[in-house]
Design an enzyme around this catalytic site. Structure first.
Site, PDB file in Angstrom:
ATOM      1  N   TYR C  31      -4.088-121.810 -41.022  1.00 22.06           N
ATOM      2  CA  TYR C  31      -4.294-121.580 -39.601  1.00 22.06           C
ATOM      3  C   TYR C  31      -5.730-121.874 -39.229  1.00 22.06           C
ATOM      4  O   TYR C  31      -6.657-121.525 -39.931  1.00 22.06           O
ATOM      5  CB  TYR C  31      -4.047-120.116 -39.242  1.00 22.06           C
ATOM      6  CG  TYR C  31      -2.608-119.712 -39.304  1.00 22.06           C
ATOM      7  CD1 TYR C  31      -2.212-118.655 -40.101  1.00 22.06           C
ATOM      8  CD2 TYR C  31      -1.647-120.369 -38.544  1.00 22.06           C
ATOM      9  CE1 TYR C  31      -0.899-118.259 -40.153  1.00 22.06           C
ATOM     10  CE2 TYR C  31      -0.331-119.980 -38.600  1.00 22.06           C
ATOM     11  CZ  TYR C  31       0.046-118.919 -39.402  1.00 22.06           C
ATOM     12  OH  TYR C  31       1.338-118.523 -39.460  1.00 22.06           O
ATOM     13  N   HIS C 190       0.913-112.003 -30.786  1.00 26.51           N
ATOM     14  CA  HIS C 190       0.712-112.567 -32.107  1.00 26.51           C
ATOM     15  C   HIS C 190       0.628-111.515 -33.182  1.00 26.51           C
ATOM     16  O   HIS C 190       0.271-111.800 -34.316  1.00 26.51           O
ATOM     17  CB  HIS C 190      -0.547-113.441 -32.096  1.00 26.51           C
ATOM     18  CG  HIS C 190      -0.415-114.571 -31.116  1.00 26.51           C
ATOM     19  ND1 HIS C 190      -0.797-114.461 -29.802  1.00 26.51           N
ATOM     20  CD2 HIS C 190       0.119-115.799 -31.250  1.00 26.51           C
ATOM     21  CE1 HIS C 190      -0.525-115.589 -29.178  1.00 26.51           C
ATOM     22  NE2 HIS C 190       0.027-116.421 -30.032  1.00 26.51           N
ATOM     23  N   ARG C 220      -3.791-127.830 -28.661  1.00 25.60           N
ATOM     24  CA  ARG C 220      -3.713-127.703 -30.114  1.00 25.60           C
ATOM     25  C   ARG C 220      -2.277-127.969 -30.510  1.00 25.60           C
ATOM     26  O   ARG C 220      -1.407-128.117 -29.660  1.00 25.60           O
ATOM     27  CB  ARG C 220      -4.130-126.302 -30.579  1.00 25.60           C
ATOM     28  CG  ARG C 220      -3.236-125.192 -30.080  1.00 25.60           C
ATOM     29  CD  ARG C 220      -3.700-123.843 -30.622  1.00 25.60           C
ATOM     30  NE  ARG C 220      -3.475-123.725 -32.058  1.00 25.60           N
ATOM     31  CZ  ARG C 220      -2.349-123.235 -32.586  1.00 25.60           C
ATOM     32  NH1 ARG C 220      -1.367-122.819 -31.823  1.00 25.60           N
ATOM     33  NH2 ARG C 220      -2.217-123.149 -33.894  1.00 25.60           N
ATOM     34  N   ASN C 222       1.073-126.851 -33.251  1.00 22.95           N
ATOM     35  CA  ASN C 222       1.681-125.828 -34.080  1.00 22.95           C
ATOM     36  C   ASN C 222       2.881-126.501 -34.727  1.00 22.95           C
ATOM     37  O   ASN C 222       3.397-127.478 -34.174  1.00 22.95           O
ATOM     38  CB  ASN C 222       2.122-124.665 -33.181  1.00 22.95           C
ATOM     39  CG  ASN C 222       2.350-123.403 -33.961  1.00 22.95           C
ATOM     40  OD1 ASN C 222       1.838-123.245 -35.069  1.00 22.95           O
ATOM     41  ND2 ASN C 222       3.122-122.494 -33.404  1.00 22.95           N
ATOM     42  N   GLU C 262       4.860-128.518 -32.050  1.00 26.49           N
ATOM     43  CA  GLU C 262       4.576-128.143 -30.658  1.00 26.49           C
ATOM     44  C   GLU C 262       3.193-128.649 -30.290  1.00 26.49           C
ATOM     45  O   GLU C 262       2.234-128.366 -31.005  1.00 26.49           O
ATOM     46  CB  GLU C 262       4.569-126.621 -30.509  1.00 26.49           C
ATOM     47  CG  GLU C 262       5.904-125.946 -30.703  1.00 26.49           C
ATOM     48  CD  GLU C 262       5.789-124.416 -30.633  1.00 26.49           C
ATOM     49  OE1 GLU C 262       4.644-123.908 -30.559  1.00 26.49           O
ATOM     50  OE2 GLU C 262       6.835-123.758 -30.663  1.00 26.49           O
ATOM     51  N   TYR C 313       7.157-116.691 -43.085  1.00 30.35           N
ATOM     52  CA  TYR C 313       6.976-116.514 -41.648  1.00 30.35           C
ATOM     53  C   TYR C 313       7.544-117.700 -40.871  1.00 30.35           C
ATOM     54  O   TYR C 313       8.146-117.534 -39.802  1.00 30.35           O
ATOM     55  CB  TYR C 313       5.496-116.304 -41.302  1.00 30.35           C
ATOM     56  CG  TYR C 313       5.318-116.166 -39.832  1.00 30.35           C
ATOM     57  CD1 TYR C 313       4.839-117.210 -39.067  1.00 30.35           C
ATOM     58  CD2 TYR C 313       5.713-114.995 -39.176  1.00 30.35           C
ATOM     59  CE1 TYR C 313       4.737-117.095 -37.688  1.00 30.35           C
ATOM     60  CE2 TYR C 313       5.623-114.876 -37.812  1.00 30.35           C
ATOM     61  CZ  TYR C 313       5.141-115.930 -37.074  1.00 30.35           C
ATOM     62  OH  TYR C 313       5.051-115.815 -35.721  1.00 30.35           O
ATOM     63  N   LYS C 314       7.363-118.897 -41.380  1.00 29.49           N
ATOM     64  CA  LYS C 314       7.867-120.083 -40.671  1.00 29.49           C
ATOM     65  C   LYS C 314       9.357-120.322 -40.909  1.00 29.49           C
ATOM     66  O   LYS C 314       9.919-121.303 -40.421  1.00 29.49           O
ATOM     67  CB  LYS C 314       7.069-121.329 -41.095  1.00 29.49           C
ATOM     68  CG  LYS C 314       5.645-121.339 -40.503  1.00 29.49           C
ATOM     69  CD  LYS C 314       4.932-122.624 -40.849  1.00 29.49           C
ATOM     70  CE  LYS C 314       3.521-122.668 -40.267  1.00 29.49           C
ATOM     71  NZ  LYS C 314       3.494-122.777 -38.791  1.00 29.49           N
TER      72      LYS C 314
END
Lengths: 183, 321, 339
Positions: C31, C190, C220, C222, C262, C313-314
């Site tokens: 990240y 978040h 940005r 993602n 994204e 998490y993903k």
């Protein structure tokens, strides 16, 4: 939120939405005070004695939760800025009352809460939007759609509930052991 | 990075009070000016021997795209920006202004607004009044001023929203506080308080509101100026290339850095918003801001160059290239 | 209207693949706040992407129809709290202005004072309206304009020192729920994301957003992965797309497993002072990724080195190893057979 089929991922304590435990303290900045307490719950006499300014106590009745909410709405509609709200009771009562107070125009720093009774919490189903009350286990059958929901570590003040989503969505029938975590 | 500016022509200039000058600004090339949110300000590049950049609230309807209006109070004890607006700017002049930015927008969720203005602090509430009136949101504007005849912009506000304006000829500030003692005791949940004016007045209103039980989340402030204090020249060194600069007694550290070609980010230029925070490698800052915490001040590791200076002649060594 | 997703469209054309916002600048992923100025071309090793805040691509008509289908089934995917009305109009003005400027063949906007005449040739839509006059549009303004965009759009209300998520549309989200998160403030949304807080990424992102001023947009990227070329992977319909994660087979990976990226923009809106996040979701299958050897190799290394908590998490847990093996096999084949 993206999840693993196994245990939840680590969560930052400072930024988690899960409400931190708190205890009721008299707010010296309040000009008037409204206490909502559960029947037979934490005694509030000591809190009342420590408060400066007018104090009113509303006691909930388990059989008629609607009456408490109606009384609370009426008080808040008449109230002036300067009021502080204290809520002591089950997690379910605390979250419901907080949600109502926010809808009535109170700010978060005017509301003080303490979960003094059952930690069983309301769970909001992401799929059918129903709220299943008083959930003490990590898995629960949704009151609305019947799905088995995993109770996730994500809380919404607006709904006054924790997030639930189908626990076996990826492999229907493949469910972990439910644990009683919030008795 | 360099900020883009808009070129505007001074269409009108007039005195609203002996020490308050109004400027009406129109785009030089006819392109519509950006619409803005209530409470916004623009940074005006004031010409002169020592150019100054000062932030002024836009005192007009927020949907104004054909002209902007600002009202500037002359501060003789300041660093010359407002004096420049009064003495050196005339109709027909072209000025550079930065696009509107906002550090004092009204709380959109509020169901009622109590707006309290002292003196030139009225200016941000002009755009508030236009917006809230257009949306039909309940509001009341309490405006205290020193002159018995009325403060700048009072007439037009009374014409715009007569039921909402409460005017106080109030040289001592006591009349306002007495009125607010009642007002702030009897407002429904959902009300938010916004205050703008001289520091002592704001401090008194905030203290009163606190005593009446208003929590911090309901109180919103735009402070117009920080007490200036005496200024003496001092030396600065840039840690990056070792360059030395002098900061004169009539310029801020920020202005001196800008004059030397450095691009320090800024927003309010008044010591409040925190945007220009710069690291200090050596030397002792003379803190005059309202942004750093007491711990940060004591550490001497940071300085807000828009208002703060050096304790002594320096050199103040800054963490800049 | 079918209750389940429409049959999938054809994948990406070679031109679309060339402009895919491949998100990895290195062979490992962690990240970062990774924000850069928007509206400038970002090279991806083949072509560029990122010239526009709102992107109209070859999937426009399909995605507009898909959005309409999702909203019909679940109107709660688009919500605007009453106090966000001014922000909603800011979005109408921002999107119509940018689209008419960036894609003049498809859109036009005429202005006279506060009157507007908007033409969307792709949807054969023409609308005359008055800015900030709700009654002049056939539906709520935010919904009206976002039904013409491929982007999901989220709006944050600036309240003092905090940003509250008080309006948005989310039909193409990556496993989160707008209806649940609406009303939360930025730092809370978040909350469940691992690591971002310890690393300071979120607080820095928050400070960045606080300093946004109207005029310059930032962006940005993602990323995650999706099984099946499926846009609506919101948590609401997890029962529909969840089984695909478990049913993915090795030989299907090229066609079914997609890299999902994204492109998020950040814009401070002028009249409301709200912060707007348009989010455009792009999907590319692994077969499509493999048409660019450098991408296939980088993706293999990124996936292979991704720490387990991020994998979990993903949502990649069930197939990460299989995907790495598949990519390794394809990349090895390529090495043995250079062309």
């Amino acid at each position: 939120m993206q999840t693993a089929p196994s245990s939840p991922v680590g969560v930052s304590e400072r930024h988690t939405t899960v409400p931190a435990p708190s205890t009721l303290q008299p707010d010296p900045n309040g000009r008037a005070h409204l206490i909502v307490a559960a029947p037979g719950g934490r005694p509030v006499a000591d809190l009342v004695a420590a408060l400066h300014g007018p104090v009113e106590v509303l006691v909930g009745c388990d059989d008629e939760p609607g009456e408490l909410e109606a009384a609370l709405r009426e008080r808040l509609a008449q109230a002036s800025v300067g009021l502080r709200l204290y809520v002591a009771g089950s997690e379910g009562l605390v979250r419901r009352v907080t949600r109502l107070a926010l809808e009535a125009g109170m700010e978060r720093d005017e509301i003080h809460t303490e979960v003094t009774a059952s930690a069983a919490r309301p769970v909001w189903c992401t799929h059918c939007k129903a709220i299943t009350p008083d959930v003490s286990t990590t898995l629960v059958r949704c009151d609305g759609c019947g799905r088995t929901l995993e109770v996730y570590h994500h809380f919404s003040r607006r709904h006054g509930a924790y997030m639930g989503f189908q626990a076996d969505a990826e492999l229907p029938g493949d469910l972990p052991e439910a644990q009683t975590r919030w008795p | 990075m360099a900020v883009t500016t808009l070129a505007v022509r001074v269409a009108e200039a007039r005195a609203l009070a002996p020490d308050v000058r109004e400027l009406v600004l129109e785009p030089v090339d006819g392109t519509p000016l950006p619409p803005f949110s209530p409470g916004s300000h623009v940074v005006v590049h004031v010409p002169g021997e020592r150019p100054r950049k000062n932030a002024y609230s836009l005192a007009c309807a927020p949907w104004s795209t054909d002209r902007y209006r600002i009202a500037v109070r002359r501060l003789d004890a300041g660093r010359g920006g407002s004096v420049g607006v009064h003495a050196r700017v005339a109709p027909g002049d072209v000025l550079a202004i930065e696009p509107p930015r906002n550090l004092f927008a009204p709380v959109a969720r509020a169901t009622r607004h109590v707006l309290v203005a002292g003196g030139i602090g009225i200016t941000p509430f002009v755009s508030y009044a236009h917006q809230l009136r257009a949306e039909g949101v309940a509001f009341e504007l309490h405006y205290a001023f020193r002159e018995p005849g009325g403060g700048p912009l009072l007439d037009e506000l009374e014409a715009l929203c007569p039921d909402a304006v409460h005017a106080y000829a109030d040289p001592t500030g006591q009349t306002l506080l007495a009125a607010l003692d009642d007002v702030l005791s009897r407002r429904p949940l959902g009300t938010h308080l916004s205050v703008c004016g001289p520091a002592p007045m704001m401090d008194a209103v905030v203290a009163l509101a606190g005593d009446l039980g208003w929590p911090a989340s309901r109180i919103h402030l735009e402070r117009f100026s920080v007490e200036a204090g005496p200024t003496a020249p001092f030396e600065v060194q840039l840690a990056g290339d070792g360059r030395r600069l002098s900061v004169g007694e009539d310029e801020s550290l920020l202005e001196a850095l800008e004059a030397a070609g450095l691009d320090v980010p800024y927003l309010c230029r008044q010591g409040i918003c925190g945007e220009c925070r710069t690291g200090v490698v050596d030397g002792t800052p003379d803190h005059r801001d309202m942004f750093l915490t007491p711990e940060e001040r004591a550490s001497d590791a940071w300085v807000m160059p828009c208002v703060s200076r050096c304790a002594g002649a320096g050199p103040l060594v800054l963490d800049l290239p | 209207m079918p209750a389940t997703a429409l049959s999938v469209p054809s994948g990406n054309s070679p031109e679309a693949i060339a402009r895919f916002p491949f998100p990895f600048e290195a062979d490992t992923y962690m990240y970062a706040t990774n924000v850069e100025e928007a509206e400038r071309p970002h090279p991806n090793g083949v072509a560029t992407w990122g010239e526009h805040v709102y992107d109209i691509d070859e999937h426009y008509r399909f995605e507009i129809a898909e959005r309409a289908r999702v909203l019909a089934a679940d109107p709660a995917r688009c919500q605007v709290m009453p106090h966000m009305r001014l922000a909603a109009w800011d979005v109408v003005e921002d999107a119509t202005t940018r689209l008419a400027r960036d894609f003049p063949a498809h859109f036009s906007l005429e202005r006279r004072g506060t009157e507007r005449r908007w033409v969307n040739r792709l949807l054969e839509l023409e609308q005359v309206y008055v800015v900030e006059d709700d009654g002049s549009l056939p539906m709520e303004p935010f919904e009206w304009i976002t039904r013409q965009l491929q982007e999901d759009v989220e709006l944050l209300d600036q309240r003092g020192d905090d940003l509250y998520f008080d309006a948005g549309i989310l039909t193409f989200g990556a496993d989160w729920s707008l209806d649940f998160d609406l009303g939360m403030h930025f730092l809370e949304i978040h909350g469940p994301v691992p690591r971002v807080h310890e690393m300071g990424v979120i607080p820095r992102a928050f400070q960045f957003l606080q300093r946004l001023t109207p005029g310059v947009a930032y962006r940005r990227t993602n990323w995650t992965m999706t099984v099946g070329r499926r846009l609506d992977t919101c948590t609401e319909v997890y029962p529909e797309w969840g089984p695909d994660r478990a049913s993915l087979r090795y030989e299907e990976i090229g066609e079914r497993l997609h890299l999902r990226v994204e492109v998020q923009h950040f814009v401070r809106l002028p009249r409301s002072n709200a912060v707007m996040f348009p989010i455009h979701t792009y999907l590319a299958s692994l077969d499509e990724i493999c048409t660019i050897p450098a991408w296939a190799q980088r993706l293999e290394r990124v996936l292979g080195s991704l720490p387990q908590d991020l994998v979990d998490y993903k949502g990649l847990t069930r197939y990460r190893d299989m995907a790495v093996d598949w990519l390794a096999e394809r990349n090895a084949t390529r090495t043995e057979d250079p062309r």
